[in-house]
Design an enzyme around this catalytic site. Sequence first.
Site, PDB file in Angstrom:
ATOM      1  N   CYS A   1      52.650  -0.055  35.931  1.00 19.57           N
ATOM      2  CA  CYS A   1      53.100  -1.238  36.176  1.00 19.57           C
ATOM      3  C   CYS A   1      52.384  -2.526  35.819  1.00 19.57           C
ATOM      4  CB  CYS A   1      53.827  -1.235  37.578  1.00 19.57           C
ATOM      5  SG  CYS A   1      55.306  -0.159  37.666  1.00 19.57           S
TER       6      CYS A   1
ATOM      7  N   ARG B   1      60.905   5.606  36.842  1.00 12.83           N
ATOM      8  CA  ARG B   1      59.586   6.199  36.794  1.00 12.83           C
ATOM      9  C   ARG B   1      59.213   7.046  37.952  1.00 12.83           C
ATOM     10  NH1 ARG B   1      55.602   1.975  36.025  1.00 12.83           N
ATOM     11  NH2 ARG B   1      54.272   3.909  36.607  1.00 12.83           N
TER      12      ARG B   1
ATOM     13  N   ASP C   1      52.388  -0.456  47.834  1.00  5.22           N
ATOM     14  CA  ASP C   1      53.452   0.160  47.291  1.00  5.22           C
ATOM     15  C   ASP C   1      54.807   0.134  48.219  1.00  5.22           C
ATOM     16  OD1 ASP C   1      52.169   0.621  45.149  1.00  5.22           O
ATOM     17  OD2 ASP C   1      52.300   2.990  45.542  1.00  5.22           O
TER      18      ASP C   1
ATOM     19  N   LYS D   1      55.168  11.494  43.941  1.00  8.29           N
ATOM     20  CA  LYS D   1      54.838  11.301  42.434  1.00  8.29           C
ATOM     21  C   LYS D   1      53.419  11.275  42.474  1.00  8.29           C
ATOM     22  CE  LYS D   1      54.972   7.063  40.819  1.00  8.29           C
ATOM     23  NZ  LYS D   1      53.967   6.392  40.213  1.00  8.29           N
ATOM     24  N   ASN D   2      52.588  10.406  43.318  1.00  8.89           N
ATOM     25  CA  ASN D   2      51.387   9.994  42.941  1.00  8.89           C
ATOM     26  C   ASN D   2      50.409  11.240  43.077  1.00  8.89           C
ATOM     27  OD1 ASN D   2      52.061   7.487  41.805  1.00  8.89           O
ATOM     28  ND2 ASN D   2      51.301   6.396  43.937  1.00  8.89           N
TER      29      ASN D   2
ATOM     30  N   ARG E   1      44.113  -3.863  36.561  1.00  9.02           N
ATOM     31  CA  ARG E   1      43.823  -2.542  37.063  1.00  9.02           C
ATOM     32  C   ARG E   1      42.552  -1.989  36.251  1.00  9.02           C
ATOM     33  NH1 ARG E   1      49.603   0.081  38.390  1.00  9.02           N
ATOM     34  NH2 ARG E   1      48.663   1.197  39.454  1.00  9.02           N
ATOM     35  N   PRO E   2      41.617  -2.533  36.578  1.00 10.72           N
ATOM     36  CA  PRO E   2      40.238  -1.841  35.760  1.00 10.72           C
ATOM     37  C   PRO E   2      39.931  -0.538  36.279  1.00 10.72           C
ATOM     38  CG  PRO E   2      39.635  -3.482  37.854  1.00 10.72           C
ATOM     39  CD  PRO E   2      40.997  -3.216  37.744  1.00 10.72           C
ATOM     40  N   ILE E   3      39.056  -0.003  35.392  1.00  5.41           N
ATOM     41  CA  ILE E   3      38.851   1.478  35.635  1.00  5.41           C
ATOM     42  C   ILE E   3      37.240   1.790  35.856  1.00  5.41           C
ATOM     43  CG2 ILE E   3      40.767   2.631  34.934  1.00  5.41           C
ATOM     44  CD1 ILE E   3      38.928   3.398  32.381  1.00  5.41           C
ATOM     45  N   ASP E   4      36.449   0.522  36.165  1.00  6.23           N
ATOM     46  CA  ASP E   4      35.001   0.544  36.408  1.00  6.23           C
ATOM     47  C   ASP E   4      34.630   1.655  37.276  1.00  6.23           C
ATOM     48  OD1 ASP E   4      36.508  -1.437  37.878  1.00  6.23           O
ATOM     49  OD2 ASP E   4      34.504  -1.572  38.895  1.00  6.23           O
ATOM     50  N   GLN E   5      35.302   1.787  38.414  1.00  7.32           N
ATOM     51  CA  GLN E   5      34.744   2.719  39.363  1.00  7.32           C
ATOM     52  C   GLN E   5      35.059   4.189  38.715  1.00  7.32           C
ATOM     53  OE1 GLN E   5      33.345   1.490  42.048  1.00  7.32           O
ATOM     54  NE2 GLN E   5      33.608  -0.379  41.060  1.00  7.32           N
TER      55      GLN E   5
ATOM     56  N   ARG F   1      50.110   4.891  34.336  1.00  7.54           N
ATOM     57  CA  ARG F   1      48.713   4.628  34.921  1.00  7.54           C
ATOM     58  C   ARG F   1      48.004   5.858  35.035  1.00  7.54           C
ATOM     59  NH1 ARG F   1      44.733   1.056  35.472  1.00  7.54           N
ATOM     60  NH2 ARG F   1      43.900   1.459  37.522  1.00  7.54           N
TER      61      ARG F   1
ATOM     62  N   ILE G   1      45.548  -6.066  47.560  1.00  7.69           N
ATOM     63  CA  ILE G   1      45.279  -4.870  46.719  1.00  7.69           C
ATOM     64  C   ILE G   1      45.464  -5.328  45.229  1.00  7.69           C
ATOM     65  CG2 ILE G   1      45.375  -2.431  46.060  1.00  7.69           C
ATOM     66  CD1 ILE G   1      44.468  -2.530  49.195  1.00  7.69           C
TER      67      ILE G   1
HETATM   68  C1  UD1 Z   1      47.134   4.270  43.078  1.00  5.64           C
HETATM   69  C2  UD1 Z   1      48.771   4.394  42.903  1.00  5.64           C
HETATM   70  C3  UD1 Z   1      49.446   3.038  43.268  1.00  5.64           C
HETATM   71  C4  UD1 Z   1      49.076   2.379  44.292  1.00  5.64           C
HETATM   72  C5  UD1 Z   1      47.498   2.166  44.349  1.00  5.64           C
HETATM   73  C6  UD1 Z   1      46.999   1.814  45.675  1.00  5.64           C
HETATM   74  C7  UD1 Z   1      48.879   6.236  41.319  1.00  5.64           C
HETATM   75  C8  UD1 Z   1      49.293   6.886  40.089  1.00  5.64           C
HETATM   76  N1  UD1 Z   1      49.025   4.937  41.498  1.00  5.64           N
HETATM   77  O1  UD1 Z   1      46.737   3.168  41.928  1.00  5.64           O
HETATM   78  O2  UD1 Z   1      50.873   3.396  43.218  1.00  5.64           O
HETATM   79  O3  UD1 Z   1      49.637   1.289  44.527  1.00  5.64           O
HETATM   80  O4  UD1 Z   1      46.968   3.477  44.148  1.00  5.64           O
HETATM   81  O5  UD1 Z   1      47.183   2.506  46.747  1.00  5.64           O
HETATM   82  O6  UD1 Z   1      48.578   6.853  42.185  1.00  5.64           O
HETATM   83  N2  UD1 Z   1      39.964  -1.168  41.118  1.00  5.64           N
HETATM   84  C9  UD1 Z   1      38.768  -1.434  40.749  1.00  5.64           C
HETATM   85  N3  UD1 Z   1      38.089  -0.685  39.971  1.00  5.64           N
HETATM   86  C10 UD1 Z   1      38.666   0.630  39.484  1.00  5.64           C
HETATM   87  C11 UD1 Z   1      39.859   1.166  40.370  1.00  5.64           C
HETATM   88  C12 UD1 Z   1      40.444   0.332  41.067  1.00  5.64           C
HETATM   89  O7  UD1 Z   1      38.514  -2.576  40.787  1.00  5.64           O
HETATM   90  O8  UD1 Z   1      37.991   1.306  38.871  1.00  5.64           O
HETATM   91  C13 UD1 Z   1      40.743  -1.850  42.384  1.00  5.64           C
HETATM   92  C14 UD1 Z   1      42.158  -2.151  41.726  1.00  5.64           C
HETATM   93  O9  UD1 Z   1      41.948  -3.443  41.040  1.00  5.64           O
HETATM   94  C15 UD1 Z   1      42.765  -2.602  42.966  1.00  5.64           C
HETATM   95  C16 UD1 Z   1      42.252  -1.649  44.073  1.00  5.64           C
HETATM   96  O10 UD1 Z   1      40.723  -1.321  43.467  1.00  5.64           O
HETATM   97  O11 UD1 Z   1      42.692  -3.566  43.470  1.00  5.64           O
HETATM   98  C17 UD1 Z   1      42.814  -0.221  44.342  1.00  5.64           C
HETATM   99  O12 UD1 Z   1      43.307   0.442  43.287  1.00  5.64           O
HETATM  100  P1  UD1 Z   1      43.396   1.839  43.096  1.00  5.64           P
HETATM  101  O13 UD1 Z   1      43.532   2.719  44.488  1.00  5.64           O
HETATM  102  O14 UD1 Z   1      42.587   2.523  42.020  1.00  5.64           O
HETATM  103  O15 UD1 Z   1      44.743   2.229  42.579  1.00  5.64           O
HETATM  104  P2  UD1 Z   1      45.268   3.242  41.401  1.00  5.64           P
HETATM  105  O16 UD1 Z   1      44.630   4.747  41.583  1.00  5.64           O
HETATM  106  O17 UD1 Z   1      45.506   2.426  40.009  1.00  5.64           O
END
Ligand code: UD1
Length: 441
Positions: free
Chosen positions: A125, A407, A315, A30-31, A130-134, A101, A337
Amino acid sequence: MKKAGEKNGDHYVIRGGIPLVGEVDIGGAKNAALAIVAASIMTDETVTIENMPDVRDTNVMLEAMQGIGVTIKRLDRHTVKINGSMVKNVIVDTINIRKIRASYYLLGALLGKYKNAEVPLPGGCDIGSRPIDQHAKGFRALGAEVTIEGGIVNVKASSQHLHGAHIYMDVVSVGATINVMMAASLAEGKTIIENAAKEPHVVDVANFLNSMGANIKGAGTDVIRISGVEKLHACTYSVIPDQIEAGTFMFAAAVTKGDVLIKNVIPKHLESITAKLIEIGCEVQEFDDAVRVVASKRLKSTQIKTLPYPGYPTDMQPQAGVALALSGGVSTITESIFENRFRYVDELVRMGAQIRVEGNTAIIEGVEGFKGAHISAPDLRAGAALVIAGLAAEGITVIDNIYFIQRGYEDFDAKLRHLGAQIDEAEDERDIKKFKFKVVS
Ligand code: UD1
């Protein structure tokens, strides 16, 4: 996709205590699929994606893409043709896209191709903040302006083009790595992503982009190098098998003391899961594209800490929690995580588990068995874990909110029934009672 005559319920009803035995086929990841379908719009030519999982999240993504003018043609349940030449709008907004997401992948794909995109802040979920700053940091480094206002993310190239950049990710993020990789594929010049995520689906998306003519090297290591190209072209690509679906069935075999051959997998992607299953006393045999899990004795306790790949996946944390709750001893699970990933614990306690959560660690005292209970799925993976708890429990378990599970798992109940489980979907109380009193041989 439900077949005619099949029920489409809100609950699973499970009569537990039956060892799972037999073979199960694992679908596409899925991912990986979510990112790949988004990236498909980066060429004007038609892309064919095979081994697409037919699950709610990927279907929502495809619908949202249709909403902006992308042509989607399903050749069969798991093959889809995507043509992004007619995109008429870079503003993506449907009610459903706010729930997933991976909507953020449309930011990277549209920014790469059209230098502009607007997508609602990602949902998904509730497993933690779940920030997107990166993602934003990466897009800005490539020369985009990023604004987030009223729940909408807008990314726009400051000039006509994006340009390559040297980006150090402050946290290892699957989503941010993939998003930057997509946008950088059509940027001018070279991009280097350091501290990149190494998950199998990062590699799969890189392979897919390369099949479309991108130039990405190093995916699967923590330094990814991308040389921007002018345009991408058509390709046919098959999505990798779902590591998490496979792992879920591996744990289902373990907790029911079953014997299951899990087919169409890449055993290398399952190594951290396999290692834990062996530690807790299961037998795991690896084949070229299958793994067999046999559990005959009481499971043993262990320690688990979730980490980015190749560490133990977050996961797969709730599924392991279920197994350890049945082990003979005291175990700990540390979730490093997402902070909100122990919401299944309260439900499991209702089934007789003895678990207490302190900060990001669950301390689990194994019990002999669970008793069926009426519980609720708090999110996708926790929901799947509760299903396998129900399969191991004595008596009937009813699980509400199975929408979450659908999902990400295709035909979960049908695949489990094929392994001998007694599980069915129920629409309402009457349906649940009917199942409860059904004479089961
Ligand atoms: C993806 C997967 C999710 C899985 C996760 C970790 C999808 C759609 N989802 O989620 O199922 O649980 O990888 O393997 O593929 N973070 C920041 N800033 C950012 C982005 C992330 O601080 O901009 C932090 C998150 O809060 C978290 C960590 O980085 O603590 C890992 O998150 P990330 O790998 O980005 O997870 P997703 O891509 O959201």
